[in-house]
Design an enzyme around this catalytic site. Structure first.
Site, PDB file in Angstrom:
ATOM      1  N   LYS A  55       0.809  -1.216   0.000  1.00  0.00           N
ATOM      2  CA  LYS A  55       0.000   0.000   0.000  1.00  0.00           C
ATOM      3  C   LYS A  55       0.845   1.270   0.000  1.00  0.00           C
ATOM      4  CE  LYS A  55      -4.334  -2.017   1.374  1.00  0.00           C
ATOM      5  NZ  LYS A  55      -5.357  -2.285   2.394  1.00  0.00           N
ATOM      6  N   ARG A 105      -3.230 -10.128   5.085  1.00  0.00           N
ATOM      7  CA  ARG A 105      -3.627 -10.266   3.677  1.00  0.00           C
ATOM      8  C   ARG A 105      -2.501  -9.726   2.801  1.00  0.00           C
ATOM      9  NH1 ARG A 105      -5.945  -7.021  -0.107  1.00  0.00           N
ATOM     10  NH2 ARG A 105      -7.482  -7.959  -1.513  1.00  0.00           N
TER      11      ARG A 105
END
Ligand code: PMM
Length: 259
Positions: free
Chosen positions: A204, A240
Site C-alpha cells: 500500500k 492479507r
C-alpha cells in the site's frame, strides 16, 4: 491470506489475472507457497476506483472460486455485493471479505446470516471514489475500534454470531499516511474487543511514503512482510498479502522470536 485480484485495475497487479485460468494457476501457486486462505476479488477498491456491476464481478470471480474450492482450498471472496457473496458461498467460499463492513450493500449481513460462512468486516467510511474526504479523526485507533464494534453489533443483530465475525481496520481506506501507522498501533485495542483481526498492508501507498516512491514491488513486499509480522505480534489473526514467501518467512522468524 493471499490476494487473488481478478480485476483489470487493482493498483499493483491489475490486469495480470483477469483470465480465470491465469488466476487459478496463480492461486494454486500461492497455496503451494503456504497461503492458508485465498482471497478472490473481482472489483478494485483502490483510491478513486469506480464501482463494477455485480454481474461482471461474478463472471470474474465465480469460476475461480469454484475451481479452487473444489480442490480443497479455503476461499474468501472479496466483495461488497450481497448477490456476489451469496453466489460465491454457493460455489464453495467459506468467508466473505467485505471492505465496507456490510455498509455498502444493505443486504450483505442478512445474506451472510442465512449461511454458515464467516464475514470479515472492514473499517470503511464511504466509497473509494472520494474516500479521503472522510479521513478526519481525533483518535483514529479508538474511532476505528468503536466504528468496527458497531458493525459487529449490526452483524449480530442480523443473525451472525460474533464467532463468525472478523474485523479489519481497513489500512488505506479513508486514512492518510500517518493515520495508517496509528491504526496499526491500535491492533491490540481491536484484539481486546474480542473479534479476530485481519490486517491488509500489502504494497500500500503508506509503505511507499516510508520507502520512497521509487520503491519497486520487491521492496514493497519486504516492507509488507515486516508490517505483517508486527501485526501478527500485535495479535492479528491473519494478514492479507500479495507475496506469500516473504511474509511466510517474516512470520516464521517472528514466531521463533516469541517461542
Ligand atoms: N485492501 C484491499 C482490498 N481488500 N480486504 C481486507 N480485508 N483488508 C484490506 O486491507 C483490503 C482488502 C485493497 O488492496 P488490493 O487492491 O491490493 O487488493
Amino acid at each position: 491470506m493471499a490476494i487473488v485480484n481478478v480485476t483489470p485495475d487493482s493498483f499493483s497487479d491489475g490486469g495480470r489475472y483477469l483470465d480465470p485460468d491465469v488466476a487459478i494457476a496463480h492461486a494454486r501457486s500461492l497455496r503451494a507457497q503456504g497461503a492458508d486462505l485465498l482471497d478472490i476479488g473481482g472489483e478494485s477498491t483502490r483510491p478513486g476506483a469506480e464501482r463494477v456491476a455485480a454481474r461482471i464481478e461474478q463472471e470474474r470471480v465465480l469460476p475461480v472460486v469454484e475451481a479452487l474450492a473444489s480442490e480443497g482450498a479455503i476461499i474468501s471472496v472479496d466483495t461488497m455485493n450481497a448477490s456476489t457473496a451469496r453466489a460465491a458461498i454457493a460455489a464453495g467460499a467459506r468467508l466473505v471479505n467485505d471492505v465496507s463492513g456490510g455498509l455498502s450493500d444493505p443486504e450483505m449481513l442478512a445474506a451472510v446470516a442465512e449461511t454458515d460462512a464467516e464475514i470479515a468486516l472492514g473499517h470503511w467510511r464511504g466509497p473509494s471514489t472520494d474516500m479521503y474526504a472522510r479521513a478526519d479523526y481525533a483518535d483514529v485507533g479508538l474511532e476505528v475500534a468503536d466504528e468496527l464494534a458497531e458493525r459487529v453489533a449490526a452483524a449480530r443483530a442480523a443473525g451472525i454470531a460474533p464467532e463468525r465475525v472478523i474485523v479489519d481496520p481497513g489500512v488505506g481506506f479513508g486514512k492518510r499516511g500517518i493515520q495508517n501507522w496509528q491504526v496499526l498501533n491500535a491492533i491490540p485495542t481491536l484484539v481486546e474487543r474480542g473479534s479476530r483481526v485481519l490486517v491488509g498492508t500489502s504494497r500500500k501507498r503508506f509503505l511507499a511514503e516510508v520507502l520512497g516512491d521509487d520503491a519497486d514491488l520487491a521492496r514493497r513486499d519486504l516492507a509488507t512482510a515486516v508490517t505483517s509480522a508486527l501485526a501478527a505480534r500485535s495479535g492479528a489473526w491473519a494478514v492479507r498479502v500479495h507475496d506469500v514467501p516473504t511474509t511466510r518467512d517474516a512470520l516464521a522468524v517472528a514466531r521463533a522470536w516469541e517461542a
